[in-house]
Design a protein around this motif. Structure first.
Motif, PDB file in Angstrom:
ATOM      1  N   ASP A  33      -5.558 -13.089 -12.260  1.00 33.89           N
ATOM      2  CA  ASP A  33      -5.527 -13.212 -10.830  1.00 33.89           C
ATOM      3  C   ASP A  33      -4.043 -13.509 -10.198  1.00 33.89           C
ATOM      4  OD1 ASP A  33      -8.356 -15.600 -11.321  1.00 33.89           O
ATOM      5  OD2 ASP A  33      -8.293 -13.439 -11.378  1.00 33.89           O
ATOM      6  N   GLN A  41      -0.103 -10.353  -9.951  1.00 37.38           N
ATOM      7  CA  GLN A  41       0.590  -9.552  -8.996  1.00 37.38           C
ATOM      8  C   GLN A  41       1.755 -10.304  -8.248  1.00 37.38           C
ATOM      9  OE1 GLN A  41       0.413  -6.181  -8.662  1.00 37.38           O
ATOM     10  NE2 GLN A  41       2.119  -6.158  -6.849  1.00 37.38           N
ATOM     11  N   ASP A  99      -9.176  -2.721 -11.566  1.00 35.46           N
ATOM     12  CA  ASP A  99      -9.920  -3.551 -10.574  1.00 35.46           C
ATOM     13  C   ASP A  99      -9.041  -3.773  -9.576  1.00 35.46           C
ATOM     14  OD1 ASP A  99      -9.905  -6.684 -11.875  1.00 35.46           O
ATOM     15  OD2 ASP A  99      -8.829  -5.037 -12.389  1.00 35.46           O
ATOM     16  N   LYS A 100      -7.652  -3.948  -9.698  1.00 34.18           N
ATOM     17  CA  LYS A 100      -6.506  -4.333  -8.644  1.00 34.18           C
ATOM     18  C   LYS A 100      -5.975  -3.145  -8.137  1.00 34.18           C
ATOM     19  CE  LYS A 100      -6.176  -8.773 -10.654  1.00 34.18           C
ATOM     20  NZ  LYS A 100      -5.017  -9.931 -10.992  1.00 34.18           N
ATOM     21  N   LYS A 148      -6.599  -2.980  -4.438  1.00 36.36           N
ATOM     22  CA  LYS A 148      -5.874  -3.825  -3.349  1.00 36.36           C
ATOM     23  C   LYS A 148      -4.576  -3.276  -3.395  1.00 36.36           C
ATOM     24  CE  LYS A 148      -8.366  -7.940  -4.860  1.00 36.36           C
ATOM     25  NZ  LYS A 148      -8.141  -9.435  -5.443  1.00 36.36           N
ATOM     26  N   GLU A 149      -3.834  -2.790  -4.284  1.00 39.58           N
ATOM     27  CA  GLU A 149      -2.510  -2.406  -3.992  1.00 39.58           C
ATOM     28  C   GLU A 149      -2.366  -1.141  -3.447  1.00 39.58           C
ATOM     29  OE1 GLU A 149      -1.031  -3.665  -8.565  1.00 39.58           O
ATOM     30  OE2 GLU A 149      -1.375  -1.530  -8.133  1.00 39.58           O
TER      31      GLU A 149
END
Length: 946
Positions: free
Chosen positions: A395, A398, A557-558, A561-562
């Protein structure tokens, strides 16, 4: 002069007396040359004696420096004699012979330099303004002049080094006459070196202002080497007693000038050599005791030393007391010197201890830095562990990645600091090595002082032994006192032994210092290895970070967001780019406005020259005005293209700025040269040309005014400017000489006709001179006949030399045409190269006209209806015309051409013959004026008194 030369240049191993050299120098000023000196010097048996040759070179050096300016030309004629003397002694293994060989090379270099650069007198005393004028603005000339000054200074330093090398091997005292014979020429060397050093510094700063620093690296290395040699030379000379009373030697700075820093020129101080006022002629310097190396004169010198010290033995008690007192004084003097040596050795030991303490402090500081580096290493390891833990937490991956990047940047910063510390350690090590070298030099000086004391001790022991022998032979009652003196000398020897032991302790301290330096070197190696280890750990850390980034990129999944974050950043970047784009447009427009204002100032200054009364004396030719106006007209095309590019894209004003600067300079040059050309033009053309130039300047200013406003910038036109420049071109074409309006098809025939007419004019001139010579023999006699024959013979030689030059020039032109025309005809080659052809025609006409004028002037001089000055002027004119012909022929010739070499040799021969004409004319004028009598008949008493 002959007596002074014979007394100054002889085989005695003693320095040249100043009064003899001064008389020789005054003789050169009286006779305005060195005729007497060389007439006597040629007869000297220089190959038979190296000392004679050495003193000849010394006197010649002084005559060159302080003699009449014409001495340089006289010495130029005897260069071969000087070179033969140097070559002869250079092949022989003689101590003075090697010095003579080096001295002759210095004199030949000096003569060649001053003949090539007459602005520099042989005394080398010129102002900075003359140096700037001689160097000029061409960087090639400055570069060449600097190299020649380097070579000049190398010869001076090589002579001084050779002299000191011989003195070091013989351990001579500077007050001995044999040593002074070698040292005397170094006074002139010191005077030359001070000026050469100053001029070299000036030219080096000027070169660094014109060329990049990397290009001049070789120059800087050569200058630094010469600086060290010159500083060492001045230091050795300053320590010698012989120089202290004859010359005040300047001090050079501790370090050479920093040419990479332009402000360092203000810190440069010109070294000034001061020659004290000379002592009276009869006073001779008091020499110390001289010890001869020849066995035949040793008894006589020993007797003289004894008589000078103790007086003749007469058996009187007062004399014995005086002897004892003098010996006691010498013993006291030695005791004082021993105390001084002890104090000096103690001071050296104290300095070494202080240096050791400072080095220990530096080592302690380096150890602290090493400890700090170890702490940083531990911190890096902790950071690596935190990164490994962060890998398990997906989580916060990043955020941890960003922190890892920051840590990596910090690690790079620490690595940079470690590299800086490493460079500081290297500099510290170099400084320690320099300090060690200085300590070794100090020990060497101490050893030299010890050797000097030992030499004085040996001299004193020799004198005491002589006194003992005389006392035993004549005065037995003084044996007790002599025994006491020997005991005191033994005590002094013990003190000398103690001083030697103290010096050995100083050497041991120096060895300990060297050991400490080696320990520091080992410490530096340890630190270097630690730095390499840190670099390896940094590379491993970067590898882990890259692996972490690869794993994070696989997490789908991230990615969304990026992407959102990147889009936000992209929006911000677009806004920043828009603001930067607007800022760039404003900056480009500001640069354009500054360029426009500068161009307006240039053009206003040029227009102001049209009404400047000081500019009236400036003149120019229509051909040059034509070339300037054509260049200005061509620059308008580049300006128009740059303007169109800027209007299309206002973010780039480089093309418009460059074209605008070129246009302003060329247009201003056209206006100024138009004004200068109008000063020689007829009134009507001059007025029209002036008004056209003023209109051109006004049109250009109007165009620049439109560029200053954004609203009118896009509508700016160059049509009016071009029309004004074409008007200047048309007027310049009208003002060109009509003789140049020849069809190009006729140029080839014109060249051959002009060369043929020039040859005919020269042949006719030779024939007329021969007729004048026969007429002069019939109508004159005595001095006038001798003068007329000498003048006419020199004119005949000049004409023959010119005829040979014209023939060689014709052959060279044929060679140029044959090698350059290819398949074209000769006429087509001349038409293609019309400018070159017109130059040949003009030069040929000038040579023919000059030959005719020379013959007419010679005819008037022989008939006493003209002036001698006319003949001299004609000689100069014809020499200049032949130089113009040679220059015109050389333009298209190849450097390897044999005809070109012959043409240059003929040109030099013409210059020599012209100089002979001038010389014979001047000498003839002086003879005629000396023989003419004043006629006072028919004059009243009042006029006669006037």
């Amino acid at each position: 002069q002959a007596i002074s030369i014979s007394k100054a240049i002889n085989t005695q191993e003693a320095p040249v007396k100043e009064k003899h050299a001064r008389r020789i120098i005054l003789g050169t000023h009286h006779e305005k040359g060195a005729f007497t000196f060389w007439s006597y010097a040629i007869g000297l048996p220089l190959p038979s004696s190296a000392i004679l040759s050495w003193k000849f070179c010394h006197v010649l050096h002084k005559v060159l420096r302080d003699g009449h300016p014409n001495v340089l030309q006289d010495c130029q004629r005897y260069r071969s004699n000087i070179r033969e003397t140097g070559d002869l002694w250079g092949h022989l293994h003689d101590r003075y012979g090697q010095l003579v060989s080096i001295y002759t090379r210095l004199l030949l270099t000096k003569i060649s330099f001053h003949v090539k650069h007459p602005e520099f007198p042989p005394g080398l005393e010129v102002s900075d303004e003359v140096l700037e004028k001689t160097a000029g603005t061409d960087v090639n000339n400055i570069f060449q002049l600097t190299v020649e000054l380097f070579d000049y200074l190398d010869c001076e330093l090589k002579l001084s080094e050779s002299v000191f090398r011989q003195l070091n091997t013989s351990m001579a005292v500077s007050q001995m006459s044999a040593v002074q014979c070698r040292l005397a020429p170094l006074i002139q060397v010191i005077q030359d070196c001070s000026h050469l050093y100053h001029y070299t510094v000036k030219l080096m700063f000027k070169l660094h202002s014109c060329l990049p620093a990397d290009t001049l690296q070789g120059h800087r290395d050569r200058f630094n080497e010469q600086f060290r040699s010159l500083k060492n030379f001045f230091k050795k000379a300053s320590d010698m007693l012989y120089f202290k009373r004859l010359i005040q030697i300047p001090r050079l700075p501790e370090r050479p000038p920093d040419f990479l820093r332009a402000s360092a020129l203000a810190e440069h101080v010109k070294p000034v050599v001061v020659i004290p006022e000379e002592a009276p002629e009869d006073e001779e310097p008091e020499n110390l005791i001289e010890i001869s190396t020849t066995s035949t004169t040793e008894p006589q010198i020993t007797s003289d030393i004894f008589e000078q010290t103790f007086g003749p033995p007469n058996g009187i008690r007062d004399d014995r007391d005086a002897q004892i007192e003098s010996l006691k004084k010498e013993v006291d003097m030695l005791r004082a010197e021993m105390e001084k040596i002890k104090l000096e050795a103690q001071r050296y030991i104290t300095q070494l201890k202080a240096q050791v303490n400072s080095l220990e402090g530096e080592v302690e500081e380096q150890r602290k830095q090493k400890q700090k580096a170890l702490v940083d290493n531990e911190q890096l390891r902790d950071e690596l562990e935190r990164l490994q833990k962060a890998k398990q937490d997906s989580d916060r991956s990043q955020r941890l990645c960003a922190e890892a990047e920051k840590k990596a940047n910090a690690t790079e910063i620490r690595y940079t600091k470690l590299k800086e510390k490493h460079s500081e350690l290297i500099n510290t090590h170099a400084e320690l090595l320099r300090k060690n070298a200085d300590t070794a030099k100090q020990l060497t000086v101490t050893q030299q002082s010890q050797e000097e004391v030992a030499r004085v001790k040996e001299q004193l022991a020799f004198q005491v032994e002589q006194v003992k022998r005389e006392a035993e032979m004549k005065l037995e009652d003084q044996s007790v006192q002599m025994e006491q003196l020997r005991q005191e000398l033994d005590a002094r020897r013990d003190e000398l032994d103690q001083a030697q032991r103290s010096l050995s302790h100083a050497k041991q301290a120096g060895a300990e210092l060297s050991a400490q330096v080696e320990a520091l070197h080992a410490e530096k190696e340890v630190l270097r290895r630690s730095v390499s280890e840190k670099e390896c750990e940094l590379l491993s850390t970067r590898g882990l970070i890259q692996e972490k980034e690869l794993q994070l990129s696989q997490e789908a999944d991230k990615a969304t967001k990026e992407i959102r974050e990147l889009q936000g950043r992209l929006l911000e970047k677009n806004n920043q780019e828009q603001s930067l784009q607007q800022k760039l447009l404003d900056e480009q427009f500001g640069i354009l406005q500054e360029t426009v204002r500068e161009a307006e100032d240039i053009l206003r200054d040029a227009v102001a020259k049209l009404d400047d009364p000081l500019h009236v004396r400036c003149t120019s030719s229509p051909d040059y005005l034509l070339s300037r106006a054509q260049a200005a007209l061509e620059s308008t095309d580049a300006l128009e293209n740059g303007h169109a590019q800027y209007v299309a894209s206002m973010a780039d004003a480089a093309g418009l700025v460059g074209a605008l600067a070129l246009f302003a300079h060329l247009t201003a040059d056209t206006i100024v040269n138009g004004s200068a050309t109008s000063h020689l033009a007829p009134t009507d053309h001059a007025d029209r040309l002036t008004e056209t130039c003023r209109d051109c300047g006004q049109r250009s200013l109007d165009y620049l005014g439109e560029l200053k406003d954004k609203q009118t910038l896009g509508r700016a036109e160059l049509g009016d400017v071009r029309r004004a420049l074409r008007g200047v071109l048309q007027l310049a074409q009208e003002l060109r000489p009509k003789s140049l309006d020849i069809k190009q098809e006729e140029l080839g025939d014109m060249v051959e006709k002009e060369m043929a007419s020039t040859s005919e004019a020269i042949e006719d001139a030779v024939r007329r001179i021969e007729e004048m010579m026969s007429q002069a023999r019939n109508e004159s006699s005595g001095v006038k006949l001798e003068v007329n024959e000498r003048i006419l013979n020199s004119c005949t030689d000049l004409m023959k030399a010119i005829r040979l030059l014209v023939m060689t020039s014709t052959n060279l032109q044929k060679e140029i045409v044959e090698s350059g025309r290819g398949a074209a005809t000769t006429q087509e080659f001349y038409a293609k190269n019309s400018r070159w052809t017109e130059g040949l025609i003009s030069a040929s006409k000038a040579v023919g006209w000059g030959a005719t004028q020379l013959v007419e002037s010679a005819d008037r001089v022989v008939l006493h209806t003209g002036k001698y000055e006319e003949l001299i002027v004609c000689s100069h004119e014809i020499a200049a015309s032949t130089a113009q012909l040679v220059a015109a022929s050389k333009v298209k010739a190849e450097k390897s051409s044999k005809n070109l070499g012959r043409l240059q040799e003929c040109s030099r021969n013409v210059n020599e013959m012209a100089a002979n004409v001038v010389a014979s004319t001047k000498s003839g004028q002086e003879q005629i004026e000396e023989k003419d009598t004043m006629d006072f008949s028919g004059m009243s008493l009042i006029k006669l008194k006037k």
